[in-house]
Write a protein that holds these residues in place. Structure first.
Motif, PDB file in Angstrom:
ATOM      1  N   ALA A  69       0.836  -1.193   0.000  1.00 37.73           N
ATOM      2  CA  ALA A  69       0.000   0.000   0.000  1.00 37.73           C
ATOM      3  C   ALA A  69       0.872   1.244   0.000  1.00 37.73           C
ATOM      4  N   GLN A  70       0.347   2.312  -0.588  1.00 39.77           N
ATOM      5  CA  GLN A  70       1.093   3.563  -0.663  1.00 39.77           C
ATOM      6  C   GLN A  70       0.521   4.591   0.296  1.00 39.77           C
ATOM      7  N   LEU A  71       1.402   5.258   1.019  1.00 38.21           N
ATOM      8  CA  LEU A  71       1.044   6.370   1.893  1.00 38.21           C
ATOM      9  C   LEU A  71       1.663   7.634   1.322  1.00 38.21           C
ATOM     10  N   GLY A  72       0.840   8.643   1.060  1.00 41.72           N
ATOM     11  CA  GLY A  72       1.342   9.871   0.467  1.00 41.72           C
ATOM     12  C   GLY A  72       1.412   9.771  -1.048  1.00 41.72           C
ATOM     13  N   THR A  73       1.919  10.829  -1.661  1.00 41.41           N
ATOM     14  CA  THR A  73       1.938  10.888  -3.117  1.00 41.41           C
ATOM     15  C   THR A  73       3.244  11.485  -3.623  1.00 41.41           C
ATOM     16  N   ALA A  74       3.623  11.085  -4.830  1.00 40.23           N
ATOM     17  CA  ALA A  74       4.780  11.685  -5.498  1.00 40.23           C
ATOM     18  C   ALA A  74       4.413  13.013  -6.151  1.00 40.23           C
ATOM     19  N   ARG A  75       3.121  13.390  -6.094  1.00 41.47           N
ATOM     20  CA  ARG A  75       2.645  14.625  -6.712  1.00 41.47           C
ATOM     21  C   ARG A  75       1.863  15.451  -5.686  1.00 41.47           C
ATOM     22  N   PRO A  76       2.510  15.896  -4.636  1.00 41.76           N
ATOM     23  CA  PRO A  76       1.787  16.655  -3.608  1.00 41.76           C
ATOM     24  C   PRO A  76       1.321  18.007  -4.129  1.00 41.76           C
ATOM     25  N   LEU A  77       0.130  18.418  -3.710  1.00 42.13           N
ATOM     26  CA  LEU A  77      -0.383  19.734  -4.060  1.00 42.13           C
ATOM     27  C   LEU A  77      -0.272  20.718  -2.899  1.00 42.13           C
ATOM     28  N   ILE A  78      -0.295  20.212  -1.673  1.00 42.01           N
ATOM     29  CA  ILE A  78      -0.107  21.055  -0.491  1.00 42.01           C
ATOM     30  C   ILE A  78       1.021  20.417   0.307  1.00 42.01           C
ATOM     31  N   ALA A  79       2.230  20.673  -0.126  1.00 42.13           N
ATOM     32  CA  ALA A  79       3.384  19.993   0.455  1.00 42.13           C
ATOM     33  C   ALA A  79       3.530  20.265   1.945  1.00 42.13           C
ATOM     34  N   ALA A  80       3.113  21.442   2.396  1.00 41.52           N
ATOM     35  CA  ALA A  80       3.266  21.801   3.803  1.00 41.52           C
ATOM     36  C   ALA A  80       2.452  20.896   4.720  1.00 41.52           C
ATOM     37  N   ASP A  81       1.429  20.240   4.188  1.00 34.46           N
ATOM     38  CA  ASP A  81       0.611  19.322   4.989  1.00 34.46           C
ATOM     39  C   ASP A  81       1.255  17.953   5.172  1.00 34.46           C
ATOM     40  N   GLY A  82       2.367  17.702   4.479  1.00 29.92           N
ATOM     41  CA  GLY A  82       3.016  16.402   4.590  1.00 29.92           C
ATOM     42  C   GLY A  82       2.477  15.364   3.633  1.00 29.92           C
ATOM     43  N   GLU A  83       1.999  15.808   2.457  1.00 30.19           N
ATOM     44  CA  GLU A  83       1.441  14.863   1.484  1.00 30.19           C
ATOM     45  C   GLU A  83       2.517  14.089   0.728  1.00 30.19           C
ATOM     46  N   GLY A  84       3.705  14.655   0.660  1.00 36.30           N
ATOM     47  CA  GLY A  84       4.726  14.092  -0.211  1.00 36.30           C
ATOM     48  C   GLY A  84       5.545  12.985   0.407  1.00 36.30           C
ATOM     49  N   ASN A  85       6.667  12.668  -0.267  1.00 41.73           N
ATOM     50  CA  ASN A  85       7.562  11.592   0.153  1.00 41.73           C
ATOM     51  C   ASN A  85       6.799  10.280   0.342  1.00 41.73           C
ATOM     52  N   PRO A  86       6.246   9.734  -0.745  1.00 45.35           N
ATOM     53  CA  PRO A  86       5.431   8.520  -0.613  1.00 45.35           C
ATOM     54  C   PRO A  86       6.214   7.353  -0.030  1.00 45.35           C
ATOM     55  N   GLN A  87       5.518   6.569   0.756  1.00 46.43           N
ATOM     56  CA  GLN A  87       6.080   5.375   1.370  1.00 46.43           C
ATOM     57  C   GLN A  87       5.221   4.177   0.984  1.00 46.43           C
ATOM     58  N   ARG A  88       5.832   3.010   0.919  1.00 50.90           N
ATOM     59  CA  ARG A  88       5.091   1.796   0.614  1.00 50.90           C
ATOM     60  C   ARG A  88       5.299   0.789   1.736  1.00 50.90           C
ATOM     61  N   ARG A  89       4.185   0.240   2.191  1.00 54.21           N
ATOM     62  CA  ARG A  89       4.218  -0.741   3.264  1.00 54.21           C
ATOM     63  C   ARG A  89       3.211  -1.843   2.958  1.00 54.21           C
ATOM     64  N   THR A  90       3.411  -2.968   3.581  1.00 51.20           N
ATOM     65  CA  THR A  90       2.472  -4.071   3.425  1.00 51.20           C
ATOM     66  C   THR A  90       1.390  -3.975   4.496  1.00 51.20           C
ATOM     67  N   ILE A  91       0.138  -4.064   4.070  1.00 50.28           N
ATOM     68  CA  ILE A  91      -0.968  -4.025   5.017  1.00 50.28           C
ATOM     69  C   ILE A  91      -1.848  -5.258   4.835  1.00 50.28           C
ATOM     70  N   ARG A  92      -2.646  -5.538   5.838  1.00 49.49           N
ATOM     71  CA  ARG A  92      -3.535  -6.698   5.814  1.00 49.49           C
ATOM     72  C   ARG A  92      -4.835  -6.361   5.103  1.00 49.49           C
TER      73      ARG A  92
END
Length: 316
Positions: free
Chosen positions: A46-69
């Motif tokens: 699963a992906q958290l965040g986006t590589a295309r943030p529109l409001i970077a100050a909110d912490g939308e960027g720097n996407p991370q990928r993790r395994t979820i159930r």
């Protein structure tokens, strides 16, 4: 255009969680006779965040990928009918009812907002005595309809319901994974096409000039029934727009920068909300996107804030 502040009003501090706490702890682990309306959402990467943030100050960027159930998700936000079932079974009294007031959007106040108290800088939010989940516009307004989202609910109210129902609030990565519906790093549950005021309204947000004129081009000038609008690829309705949804996590900016540390210190105690609401518009609060996020104090309640429940096991 610089992004303006978000449209989630905060209750004044002073009556903190210890003062407001009631029976929520007693409900933990107690499953009620809740009628689930669920669909399965697969797990995996699963992906958290986006590589295309529109409001970077909110912490939308720097996407991370993790395994979820895999999880079972309610198809819509918790409805008035579902919340009424909970209250009838438990006698639960919400934060707004205990405080005696909640925030209502100015144009939705019966009889007009003149003479009511507003929020400095967000004057369209008015403090209305007696506003709560069963009278969302205040005691002089119409009772809440069963199919509408339950609103005027704080974080404690949401977690209490979820515990009673045998579920929980989602984590942010779970919420984003479910909202994407299998489409990957898209802005919205249907893809990347932006809603507009003219001919494309796939969700319930504002059309027109905020905060004075909502054309209602999408069919609504307030909240819509929880199962309105087309579902996403996982069968979930209105993951963006309509009402903000409380999550299980605190609000914090995912960054080690000095600015982020300062913002996180200022936001201490706030809880994370996702999805935006019927008051969002690209010109004002473009947070009706999957990666968008905001935070609010857990005892703040308003006419555009609700929640959605997830379950770790399928219904029995």
């Amino acid at each position: 255009m610089a992004e303006k502040g978000c449209c989630t009003p905060s209750a004044p501090q002073g009556g903190g969680p210890a003062t407001l706490c009631n029976v929520a702890a007693d409900l933990t682990g107690t499953t009620g006779r809740h009628r689930r309306d669920c669909v399965p959402v697969p797990g995996g990467k699963a992906q958290l965040g986006t590589a295309r943030p529109l409001i970077a100050a909110d912490g939308e960027g720097n996407p991370q990928r993790r395994t979820i159930r895999p999880l079972w998700w309610e198809r819509g936000a918790t409805s008035v009918a579902q919340f009424r079932e909970f209250v009838a079974a438990t006698g639960y009294v919400t934060i707004a009812e205990r405080l005696g007031w909640s925030f209502v959007f100015h144009s939705h106040v019966p009889g007009g907002a003149e003479g009511t108290l507003g929020v400095e800088g967000l004057e369209w939010w008015r403090r209305i005595d007696g506003a709560s989940w069963h009278h969302p516009c205040g005691p002089d307004g119409a009772p809440a309809k069963d199919e509408m989202p339950a609103t005027h609910l704080g974080h404690e109210d949401a977690t209490a319901f979820a515990a009673w129902a045998g579920g929980r609030l989602p984590r942010e990565i779970e919420w984003e994974h479910a909202a994407r519906g299998g489409l990957g790093d898209v802005h919205y549950p249907w893809g990347d096409r932006h809603p507009d005021d003219d001919d494309f309204q796939p969700c319930n947000i504002w059309q027109g000039r905020f905060p004075t004129h909502d054309t209602g081009a999408d069919g609504w000038v307030g909240p819509a029934p929880v199962l309105s609008f087309a579902p996403n690829g996982y069968g979930l309705h209105q993951m963006v727009g309509n009402v903000w949804e409380w999550t299980a996590e605190p609000f914090r900016i995912r960054s080690a920068s000095v600015t982020a540390r300062r913002m996180n210190a200022a936001a201490q105690g706030r809880r994370l909300l996702k999805g935006g609401s019927f008051l969002c518009h690209q010109s004002y609060c473009h947070r009706y996107r999957i990666a968008a996020r905001t935070g609010n104090t857990p005892d703040s309640t308003s006419a555009h804030t609700g929640f959605r429940v997830v379950y770790d096991a399928p219904p029995t």
